[in-house]
Design an enzyme around this catalytic site. Structure first.
Site, short mmCIF file in Angstrom:
data_model
loop_
_atom_site.label_atom_id
_atom_site.label_comp_id
_atom_site.label_asym_id
_atom_site.label_seq_id
_atom_site.Cartn_x
_atom_site.Cartn_y
_atom_site.Cartn_z
N TYR A 158 0.84 -1.19 0.00
CA TYR A 158 0.00 0.00 0.00
C TYR A 158 0.88 1.25 0.00
CZ TYR A 158 -3.36 3.52 1.53
OH TYR A 158 -4.14 4.65 1.61
N GLY B 73 -1.95 9.09 4.00
CA GLY B 73 -3.18 8.54 4.54
C GLY B 73 -2.99 7.17 5.16
N TYR C 289 -8.45 17.57 1.64
CA TYR C 289 -9.30 17.15 0.54
C TYR C 289 -10.62 17.89 0.68
CZ TYR C 289 -6.26 13.13 -0.50
OH TYR C 289 -5.21 12.33 -0.84
N LYS D 84 -1.46 21.88 -3.60
CA LYS D 84 -0.64 20.67 -3.81
C LYS D 84 -1.23 19.83 -4.94
CE LYS D 84 0.97 16.54 -1.32
NZ LYS D 84 0.39 15.51 -2.22
N HIS E 237 1.36 13.12 -6.80
CA HIS E 237 0.84 12.27 -5.72
C HIS E 237 1.68 11.00 -5.57
CE1 HIS E 237 -2.92 12.50 -3.25
NE2 HIS E 237 -2.52 11.30 -2.91
N ASP F 123 7.46 17.33 -4.49
CA ASP F 123 7.66 16.01 -3.91
C ASP F 123 7.72 14.98 -5.03
OD1 ASP F 123 5.05 15.28 -4.70
OD2 ASP F 123 4.18 15.73 -2.76
N ILE G 150 11.79 11.27 -4.19
CA ILE G 150 12.98 11.60 -3.38
C ILE G 150 13.37 10.40 -2.51
CG2 ILE G 150 13.85 13.05 -1.51
CD1 ILE G 150 12.08 15.30 -2.68
N MET G 151 14.60 9.91 -2.74
CA MET G 151 15.12 8.78 -1.97
C MET G 151 16.53 9.03 -1.45
SD MET G 151 12.88 6.24 -1.78
CE MET G 151 13.76 4.68 -1.64
N GLY H 167 7.62 11.39 1.34
CA GLY H 167 6.47 10.57 1.71
C GLY H 167 6.89 9.14 1.98
#
Length: 408
Positions: free
Chosen positions: A39, A94, A145, A261, A285, A316, A319-320, A339
């Site tokens: 997920y 989320g 949202y 965003k 996203h 965003d 990004i690692m 994220g």
């Protein structure tokens, strides 16, 4: 020569051994049931957007300066009206307690420790009030949202303002949910439902199973008073009727900084700037909505050129590594958000894992700056970075369609 002293603190040992975000991902995958891990780890459809975003960062070429004093580097910046000790913050996610039961409280506490912003999602599993209590002196953002039932969204705006959240991220890329195929293949649903497969997959991970069964029920904590099942709340959150008029309404309600965003092209960026928003976040996203969407890092220079250097553009997706963050700042971003990297740390070790994630990225940012021989973020310029192009026509020609994604 000295022998390294053994430790019985297995969490501390495994986190100290993690040297990269990819290391944290490996630990997270080992410790988390497949449905919950996928997920987080997965994206929409063929996951091309996510792969392209990561490849875009792999394709950067740095151009360091020489003979500059970089004995000390300053990683601090100003974003959306306030300070940040590092040029990145924690993005809204989320259902966060599904991945590890400390959830948003771990993220907020780690953000407070490192003096970076933390953003809570509308679909978060910790309430606005509890996040505020966990990070009372730090910077809290709220991701909104605009739901089908507008009164729910308006109530959340009022609660976030009352709890001193200073920035609202108005999200515009979710008229409907993306096709999360990993979730469907895993038989994963929200709310989670137990099947023979999920039980068998959880058996080798008793720590996750125990936490899941002995901690408070998984729910959208800020929405518990609004009624409806989890599934109904998700359906209600995705509204294809959202328009610019909704942005105007929220602007009139919200006393702090308003940032949009999910912006994905230059004309929309320009229109939002004309409407007076305080900033935008270039984002697809995390590749979880429209697959094959624009890569934010590649879009960044065009948007910055159109809006000018003073308008606050963040980004965003993908990004690692701390070098990714440095490259984004050099190309004109004022700030970045993480994220999945944050969630890998969370799954690897709760709050301690999030702290380790931030430490890894911070160390990489500082080292990259020193090797570029810049002592502050302001010294980074587009001349420090060249964007190479892995996916060129010569490479694509003759490659079967079902193999194209392997190029990323």
């Amino acid at each position: 020569m000295e022998f390294k002293k053994p430790t019985l603190d297995f969490k501390k040992r495994r986190l100290e051994d993690a040297q990269t975000i990819w290391d944290l991902r490996t630990i997270a995958k080992r410790r988390t049931p497949a449905a919950a891990f996928d997920y987080t780890d997965g994206a929409a459809d063929d996951e091309i957007s996510m792969k392209r975003a990561r490849q875009a960062f792999r394709d950067i070429e740095f151009h360091p300066s020489i003979l500059n004093d970089v004995s000390e580097v300053d990683t601090s910046c100003e974003i959306f009206g306030g300070p940040a000790a590092l040029p990145f913050g924690i993005a809204p996610t989320g259902f966060t307690r599904l991945m590890q039961t400390e959830g948003e409280l771990a993220g907020a506490a780690a953000a407070a420790k490192h003096k970076i912003p933390f953003c809570l999602s509308t679909l978060g599993t910790t309430s606005v009030e509890d996040v505020s209590a966990a990070n009372p002196l730090g910077r809290n953002f709220f991701q909104l949202y605009v739901m089908r039932d507008r009164s729910i969204s308006y109530g959340l705006v009022e609660r976030a303002a009352k709890c001193n959240f200073d920035t609202l991220l108005f999200t515009v890329d979710t008229p409907v949910a993306g096709a999360r195929l990993r979730d469907k293949r895993n038989g994963f649903s929200i709310p989670p439902q137990l099947t023979i497969g999920t039980v068998l997959n959880a058996i080798p991970r008793p720590w996750w199973w125990w936490d899941f069964l002995t901690t408070p029920t998984l729910e959208f904590a800020s929405l518990t008073s609004t009624g409806g099942t989890v599934g109904e709340l998700i359906e209600n959150a995705m509204d294809p009727t959202i328009q610019f008029e909704d942005l105007k309404t929220i602007r009139e309600m919200w006393p702090g900084k308003l940032v949009v965003k999910g912006v994905q092209n230059v004309p929309d960026s320009a229109k939002l700037a004309e409407l007076g928003v305080d900033g935008i976040i270039l984002s697809n996203h995390g590749g979880r909505q429209l697959d094959r969407a624009p890569v934010p890092f590649q879009l960044l220079p065009e948007v910055v050129k159109e809006l000018g250097p003073d308008f606050e553009v963040a980004m965003d997706t993908g990004i690692m590594h701390g070098a990714d963050i440095v490259a984004a700042i050099a190309k004109g971003a004022k700030f970045t958000f993480i994220g999945r990297a944050y969630l890998y740390g969370l799954m690897a070790g709760g709050e301690a894992g999030v702290n380790r994630c931030i430490e890894i990225l911070a160390e990489q940012v500082r080292r990259t700056m020193k090797l570029l021989q810049v002592s502050s973020l302001d010294e980074l310029t587009p001349e420090h970075v060249t964007q190479l192009n892995t996916l060129d026509i010569n490479k694509v020609r003759g490659v079967p369609a079902d193999k194209l994604q392997d190029l990323f």
